[in-house]
Design a protein around this motif. Structure first.
Motif, PDB file in Angstrom:
ATOM      1  N   ILE A 118       0.844  -1.204   0.000  1.00  0.00           N
ATOM      2  CA  ILE A 118       0.000   0.000   0.000  1.00  0.00           C
ATOM      3  C   ILE A 118       0.875   1.248   0.000  1.00  0.00           C
ATOM      4  O   ILE A 118       0.597   2.230  -0.703  1.00  0.00           O
ATOM      5  CB  ILE A 118      -0.952  -0.014   1.221  1.00  0.00           C
ATOM      6  CG1 ILE A 118      -1.969  -1.153   1.086  1.00  0.00           C
ATOM      7  CG2 ILE A 118      -1.676   1.327   1.370  1.00  0.00           C
ATOM      8  CD1 ILE A 118      -2.818  -1.376   2.325  1.00  0.00           C
ATOM      9  N   GLY A 119       1.964   1.222   0.773  1.00  0.00           N
ATOM     10  CA  GLY A 119       2.901   2.353   0.780  1.00  0.00           C
ATOM     11  C   GLY A 119       3.567   2.553  -0.563  1.00  0.00           C
ATOM     12  O   GLY A 119       3.760   3.687  -1.015  1.00  0.00           O
ATOM     13  N   GLY A 127       8.152   2.568  -0.040  1.00  0.00           N
ATOM     14  CA  GLY A 127       6.943   2.433   0.765  1.00  0.00           C
ATOM     15  C   GLY A 127       6.908   3.413   1.915  1.00  0.00           C
ATOM     16  O   GLY A 127       5.860   4.005   2.215  1.00  0.00           O
ATOM     17  N   ALA A 150       4.193   6.393   2.363  1.00  0.00           N
ATOM     18  CA  ALA A 150       3.325   6.415   3.536  1.00  0.00           C
ATOM     19  C   ALA A 150       3.470   7.715   4.314  1.00  0.00           C
ATOM     20  O   ALA A 150       2.479   8.289   4.796  1.00  0.00           O
ATOM     21  CB  ALA A 150       3.654   5.227   4.434  1.00  0.00           C
ATOM     22  N   ALA A 198       0.708   1.532   6.277  1.00  0.00           N
ATOM     23  CA  ALA A 198       1.719   1.431   5.217  1.00  0.00           C
ATOM     24  C   ALA A 198       3.108   1.756   5.764  1.00  0.00           C
ATOM     25  O   ALA A 198       4.094   1.078   5.432  1.00  0.00           O
ATOM     26  CB  ALA A 198       1.371   2.367   4.069  1.00  0.00           C
TER      27      ALA A 198
END
Length: 471
Positions: free
Chosen positions: A243-244, A403, A407, A452
């Motif tokens: 996700i990051g 990441g 984030a 993240a």
């Protein structure tokens, strides 16, 4: 050295608007929809696209594309809010703000200005470190690709990345002498073309790999499989890290205001910037979907962290070389797009504090070209490039660094500040429907950014245990 002349401010004392000056008295801006779109594409399609196949592999066919689309929508929406904040109090007739921090100061003020400074410049430094890592990996991959072609795919072709980081830094030391953002349009256009080139090559090679059959790759609706590919705890951490990585792939809000400040005043800057953001985000999302999803189809759950340098592809070696050259050229330009706001902030602060210093303020006529020469600019920008290169050598962890940067920057700069400034500018009543849904969006993105960041920090902790810098 040549004839000396004093530093000339970019405004007239009377602030009279003429054919050579804008409404704020500064030299007339010449930016257009094309140049703004190029700056955005240069900033957005960067090293983030290279990790998307890996990110989709962690999330799977359902969640992966959904997360990509969600970040795309949020980034575009908040970029329109940020574009309207360029002028204050109104988006068309208000006073210009030249940097992201100026916008926050005009609309919010107080301690939030300091928080913005920390978030923006911390992110910009992180991105320049990340781009140094990525460019050196691509330069290293060119040499490895030729080695594999010559000696076979099982040959030992490991190459240290440090010499390539030094080469990248040397190039940046030269380019960093370009005085400001307004002189970078040509570099961004070249870099944007390169980003299209290597993304297309990666997509094409993935399609060829899938069409060729016989891959024996595993793809699933939920991505990497617990008990087969990794443990349950690793699955959670990698999901957060993925996700990051996707958040990083959409990071350009940090330089949006600086890009908008290059635009002509007619048509209004916010309208052009919204169109440029739509073009930039839409174009990059299409490329991201193609590269991420087709890359996952080609490599399956074993997708490498960087799908052009992880050597899922070996042939044609010359095409892989060209793609990696494109990455390096693109990141040379992207480094400048993200570094220029840092340079401008430090130099303006020093000029304000020491207005009589010739070392800081004096410009010298160049032997050739149109740019003046400044000793402080030469020394400080060279030191900055060297420091970012050294930090890249100490922490050369591609996916973890990307990441963590994504984030750390996504929530404050892409979501929180644009939403808060929109609420303040439009005077949206507290607890109204618009206020509530904007706050829900903001809080949701905060949670996403925190998980993240946790995933990337865990990945860095694991990598650092076994890594020995400079060896």
């Amino acid at each position: 050295m040549g004839k000396e002349f004093s530093s000339v401010p970019m405004y007239t004392e009377s602030a009279e608007v003429t054919k050579s000056f804008d409404d704020d008295g500064r030299i007339k801006r010449t930016g257009t929809l094309l140049t703004a779109s190029s700056h955005i594409i240069t900033a957005v399609i960067g090293s983030g696209v290279l990790s998307l196949a890996w990110a989709i592999a962690q999330l799977g066919w359902v969640v992966g594309p959904a997360v990509l689309m969600a970040f795309s929508f949020i980034t575009y929406y908040t970029s329109t809010l940020l574009a309207d904040s360029y002028r204050c109090p109104g988006p068309v007739q208000g006073t210009r703000n030249y940097t992201y921090m100026d916008v926050v100061r005009s609309h919010l003020g107080g301690v939030k200005v300091q928080l913005c400074r920390l978030a923006q410049y911390g992110n910009l430094v992180g991105v320049t470190i990340g781009y140094t890592i990525t460019a050196s990996i691509s330069m290293e991959a060119i040499k490895k690709s030729n080695c594999y072609h010559k000696h076979g795919h099982d040959a030992h072709c490991s190459e240290p990345a440090y010499p390539f980081m030094i080469i990248f830094a040397a190039i940046q030391i030269v380019l960093c002498q370009i005085p400001n953002f307004h002189e970078l349009s040509w570099l961004s256009i070249v870099a944007a073309i390169m980003s299209f080139a290597y993304s297309s090559i990666g997509f094409g090679l993935s399609v060829a790999k899938v069409a060729g059959g016989g891959n024996n790759v595993r793809t699933t609706l939920t991505g990497t499989t617990v008990g087969v590919d990794l443990s349950g705890s690793d699955k959670v951490w990698r999901t957060f890290q993925a996700i990051g990585n996707i958040a990083f792939a959409y990071a350009y809000s940090t330089v949006l205001i600086e890009i908008q400040d290059t635009l002509k005043s007619k048509p209004s800057e916010n309208k052009v910037m919204k169109k440029a953001s739509f073009i930039g985000v839409t174009t990059t999302t299409i490329f991201y979907m193609l590269c991420g999803c087709v890359g996952y189809a080609a490599f399956g759950n074993d997708a490498p962290g960087n799908f052009l340098t992880g050597f899922g592809f070996y042939e044609p070696f010359w095409l892989i070389d060209f793609a990696n050259i494109g990455i390096a050229v693109h990141l040379i330009g992207a480094y400048q797009v993200f570094a220029q706001p840092i340079f401008a902030f430090v130099e303006k602060s020093c000029q304000k504090r020491w207005p009589e210093s010739k070392f800081i303020n004096a410009e010298y006529m160049p032997f050739m070209g149109s740019h003046g020469f400044n000793m402080f600019r030469l020394v400080w920008r060279t030191i900055y490039v060297v420091v970012t290169a050294v930090l890249a050598m100490i922490f050369p962890f591609f996916n973890d660094i990307l990441g963590l940067i994504g984030a750390a920057s996504f929530y404050p700069l892409t979501v929180y500040f644009p939403i808060e400034m929109h609420i303040a500018q439009q005077k949206i009543p507290k607890y109204s429907f618009n206020w509530m849904w904007l706050k829900i969006l903001s809080w949701s993105c905060l949670v996403v950014s925190l998980v993240a960041a946790a995933g990337s920090i865990q990945g860095l902790a694991v990598d650092v245990k076994t890594y020995k810098p400079f060896k």
